[in-house]
Design an enzyme around this catalytic site. Structure first.
Site, PDB file in Angstrom:
ATOM      1  N   ASP A   1       0.844  -1.193   0.000  1.00 31.00           N
ATOM      2  CA  ASP A   1       0.000   0.000   0.000  1.00 31.00           C
ATOM      3  C   ASP A   1       0.882   1.246   0.000  1.00 31.00           C
ATOM      4  OD1 ASP A   1      -2.146  -1.716   0.194  1.00 31.00           O
ATOM      5  OD2 ASP A   1      -2.377  -1.457   2.353  1.00 31.00           O
ATOM      6  N   LYS A   2       0.335   2.346  -0.484  1.00 27.73           N
ATOM      7  CA  LYS A   2       1.089   3.587  -0.597  1.00 27.73           C
ATOM      8  C   LYS A   2       1.714   4.004   0.728  1.00 27.73           C
ATOM      9  CE  LYS A   2       0.637   8.452  -1.959  1.00 27.73           C
ATOM     10  NZ  LYS A   2      -0.265   9.496  -2.514  1.00 27.73           N
TER      11      LYS A   2
END
Length: 328
Positions: A150-151
């Site tokens: 995930d970012k």
């Protein structure tokens, strides 16, 4: 320009408009170029995350905020660390705040537009070219995606560089033989356990989550161990057996213990919100260990990455608070 806008959610009428158009509607005294300048100087957030692309199309319900001052700049490309590089694969330390890969809808963007919000997929080929000393002509070497973070999650990521490596790694991910271990800080106490659910894209409120309906969803299994207990919080080690999107975040939130700093899964399906009083600087989730057989040489490979300074500082503050409570 000192304008700032409090957080607001997009209405159905605004859906489909660009970020620049929505902000100009809210700030009619500014010109288009002034609005674009605000965005490109790190003043706009969408869904709590910095957005540097004035042309991003927004959806109903997404939140927008214009900051009073520019957000801090992330780690630069030069700070990215390649932990392993050979002709078949590359392992890199991913900082928080950088997406692993670019969304398919963004792949046609110009290089200038991509540079406004670069991904690891964009940055690593440039580092490989520098490391290998290639002449700066022609297209950059292509990376093949075998998994992603995930970012806002930091940690270790592997990319394949050849078709053979992509296939070999893909088989190991599919067979669940790749070692993927994460550290997570959560509120309360979570005992050691094996979490097994079936995840669906929409649990009923537009977010991913588990379902009890038979025959749908994808199996998701997370093994949880306790690394450290602190007053009000627990440092967990989470080992993925499967690797579904947002798996650890969903599993822990559904136990009633969302990862500190999570801005998505602190919302419960009934609409209630689990307040986050931790003061976490960002999502307190870090991919600390990665291991697999080299897809070509069959050599056993394993890497570990210490907590980044922001999460280490967060954990140190929790420990310091525990010592103060003990002294009292």
């Amino acid at each position: 320009m000192n304008e700032a806008l409090a957080l607001f959610a997009l209405s159905a009428e605004q859906a489909g408009r660009t970020l620049a158009a929505v902000l100009r509607q809210r700030l009619p005294d500014l010109s288009w170029s002034q609005v674009r300048r605000l965005i490109e100087t790190r003043r706009a957030q969408v869904n709590g995350e910095l957005c540097l692309d004035p042309a991003r199309r927004l959806k109903e319900g997404e939140t927008v905020e214009l900051l009073a001052r520019p957000a801090a700049k992330p780690r630069q490309q030069e700070a990215l660390v390649l932990r392993h590089l050979d002709e078949h694969l590359v392992v890199v330390e991913k900082p928080a705040g950088i997406p692993t890969v670019r969304h398919p809808a963004e792949r046609h963007w110009t290089e200038r537009r991509k540079a406004l919000s670069p991904t690891l997929e964009d940055l690593v080929p440039k580092l490989i070219r520098q490391r290998e000393g290639r002449i700066h002509k022609g297209p950059l070497p292509r990376l093949r995606i075998v998994h992603r973070l995930d970012k806002e999650t930091s940690g270790l990521v592997v990319f394949a560089r050849t078709v053979a490596a992509e296939r070999g790694l893909g088989k190991q991910f599919h067979a669940h033989t790749v070692v993927r271990r994460y550290l997570a800080v959560v509120p309360g106490f979570v005992p050691p356990q094996r979490i097994a659910t079936r995840l669906v894209r929409d649990r009923g409120d537009g977010r991913r989550g588990s379902t009890r309906q038979p025959g749908i969803g994808k199996e998701a299994i997370t093994h949880v161990e306790v690394m450290e207990r602190l007053p009000g919080y627990t440092l967990l080690s989470c080992r993925l057996e499967t690797g579904r999107t947002h798996q650890i975040r969903i599993h822990l939130a559904e136990l009633g213990h969302p990862v500190c700093g999570d801005k998505v899964y602190h919302h419960l399906p009934d609409g209630s919100i689990l307040a986050d009083r931790s003061g976490a600087p960002r999502l307190a989730l870090h991919a600390v260990a990665l291991g697999f057989l080299h897809p070509i040489t069959r050599q056993q490979m394993h890497w570990e990455m210490p907590l980044p300074s922001d999460l280490q500082g967060f954990l140190d503050r929790l420990r310091a608070a525990a010592q103060c409570n003990h002294a009292d």
